[in-house]
Design a protein around this motif. Structure first.
Motif, PDB file in Angstrom:
ATOM      1  N   LEU A 181       0.836  -1.210   0.000  1.00  0.00           N
ATOM      2  CA  LEU A 181       0.000   0.000   0.000  1.00  0.00           C
ATOM      3  C   LEU A 181       0.868   1.255   0.000  1.00  0.00           C
ATOM      4  N   ASN A 182       1.921   1.240   0.797  1.00  0.00           N
ATOM      5  CA  ASN A 182       2.835   2.390   0.830  1.00  0.00           C
ATOM      6  C   ASN A 182       3.484   2.612  -0.528  1.00  0.00           C
ATOM      7  N   GLU A 183       3.922   1.530  -1.140  1.00  0.00           N
ATOM      8  CA  GLU A 183       4.565   1.649  -2.455  1.00  0.00           C
ATOM      9  C   GLU A 183       3.560   2.146  -3.499  1.00  0.00           C
ATOM     10  N   TYR A 184       2.350   1.632  -3.435  1.00  0.00           N
ATOM     11  CA  TYR A 184       1.332   2.004  -4.421  1.00  0.00           C
ATOM     12  C   TYR A 184       0.992   3.497  -4.334  1.00  0.00           C
ATOM     13  N   PHE A 185       0.702   3.978  -3.137  1.00  0.00           N
ATOM     14  CA  PHE A 185       0.236   5.357  -3.009  1.00  0.00           C
ATOM     15  C   PHE A 185       1.376   6.380  -3.104  1.00  0.00           C
ATOM     16  N   ASN A 186       2.615   5.960  -2.943  1.00  0.00           N
ATOM     17  CA  ASN A 186       3.735   6.887  -3.085  1.00  0.00           C
ATOM     18  C   ASN A 186       4.321   6.912  -4.498  1.00  0.00           C
ATOM     19  N   ALA A 187       3.898   5.968  -5.308  1.00  0.00           N
ATOM     20  CA  ALA A 187       4.435   5.916  -6.674  1.00  0.00           C
ATOM     21  C   ALA A 187       3.887   7.081  -7.493  1.00  0.00           C
ATOM     22  N   GLY A 188       4.782   7.872  -8.063  1.00  0.00           N
ATOM     23  CA  GLY A 188       4.367   8.928  -8.984  1.00  0.00           C
ATOM     24  C   GLY A 188       3.731  10.140  -8.345  1.00  0.00           C
ATOM     25  N   LEU A 189       3.991  10.392  -7.072  1.00  0.00           N
ATOM     26  CA  LEU A 189       3.458  11.607  -6.467  1.00  0.00           C
ATOM     27  C   LEU A 189       4.066  12.828  -7.159  1.00  0.00           C
ATOM     28  N   HIS A 190       3.244  13.846  -7.355  1.00  0.00           N
ATOM     29  CA  HIS A 190       3.691  15.049  -8.069  1.00  0.00           C
ATOM     30  C   HIS A 190       4.804  15.775  -7.313  1.00  0.00           C
ATOM     31  N   ASP A 191       4.642  15.902  -6.010  1.00  0.00           N
ATOM     32  CA  ASP A 191       5.583  16.651  -5.182  1.00  0.00           C
ATOM     33  C   ASP A 191       6.590  15.679  -4.557  1.00  0.00           C
TER      34      ASP A 191
END
Lengths: 176, 108
Positions: free
Chosen positions: A133-143
């Motif tokens: 879940l951590n990897e999924y939601f942190n992948a490709g964050l704009h900032d």
């Protein structure tokens, strides 16, 4: 490439729509939750051992698993009932403390809520699911300075006083 | 198209200071549980103005949120969005009117 060496690119899979149902035992004041994919969520009271479970509420919700698009590794998130944004209400709470990532990072902590809300059985969520879940939601964050941290709900100091915002559709099925 | 270019088209109320993000797509939904599946950079169009929506929008890193039908968020919702750097816009028309406006403006 083996699943062990893969730098996973997670995608949602097996998305199910239904209800997050919350129940409470009026004997021991424990709370549990479960996901129901029935057209109408169950609201009946029932006995289970020493517990007498009563319906406390239900909210439209979705469940999903994660699957790697590169190596096809799958992580079932069966035990994750919902995510909850920490509103940083209590500095003594473990979820609050998880937001202290140090300077330069804007950290947003979400607690992954397991079914055993009161943790009477001493179990919470498996590490593999939280890591994915951590990897999924942190992948490709704009900032690049933004960090999403998903932590297990057993870190929460108090279910009763927690002011976290649960990502569920509160109120959509209520009649006022 | 950037958020500032969208605002410049006219017809939008700006509720907070927004980060001028690139709009990579548009997603229309009124369900928080549905939103958590979208990808980063989407313009989220919705009728929901509550905090749960901002919590979900932050998780999936939307470019901005547009509330249609003249709906306005409460102060605590605006404050949470500001903290998250999420621009909140209002649109008087309904969601279909906004969808047409976006499409005609080249947003895909």
């Amino acid at each position: 490439m083996t699943k062990d060496s893969c730098e996973h690119r997670w995608a949602m899979a097996n998305i199910r729509h239904g209800y997050l149902v919350i129940e409470g035992c009026f004997h021991c004041r424990s709370r549990i939750s479960f996901f129901s994919d029935e057209p109408v969520p169950p609201i009946d009271d029932y006995m289970e051992g020493e517990h007498f479970w009563s319906h406390l509420g239900d909210f439209q919700a979705s469940k999903f698993d994660l699957r790697c698009e590169k190596c096809a590794a799958a992580v079932p998130l069966t035990d994750v009932m919902a995510l909850m944004l920490c509103m940083r209400c209590n500095p003594e709470c473990g979820v609050f403390k998880a937001g202290d990532a140090g300077p330069g990072k804007k950290t947003w902590v979400y607690a992954a809520l397991c079914a055993d809300t009161s943790h009477t059985k001493g179990k919470c969520l498996p590490e593999a699911g939280l890591r994915a879940l951590n990897e999924y939601f942190n992948a490709g964050l704009h900032d690049p300075g933004k960090l999403i941290r998903i932590v297990p709900c057993h870190l929460r100091k108090s279910v009763d006083t927690c002011q976290g915002v649960v990502l569920a559709d509160v109120g959509l099925t209520d009649i006022y | 198209m950037k958020v500032s270019e969208l605002v410049a088209l006219g017809g939008f109320k700006v509720f907070n200071t927004y980060g001028d993000r690139e709009i990579k797509g548009v997603y229309i939904s009124d369900m928080v549980s549905d939103i958590i599946g979208i990808s980063e950079g989407n313009l989220l169009v919705t009728l929901q103005t509550h905090k749960n929506l901002i919590a979900a929008a932050n998780l999936v890193d939307v470019a901005a949120v547009v509330f249609t039908r003249g709906k306005a968020p409460a102060d605590d919702v605006i404050a949470l969005a500001a903290k998250a750097g999420i621009g909140l816009l209002g649109f008087e028309g309904d969601t279909w009117m906004l969808a047409k406006k976006l499409y005609e403006s080249g947003v895909r």
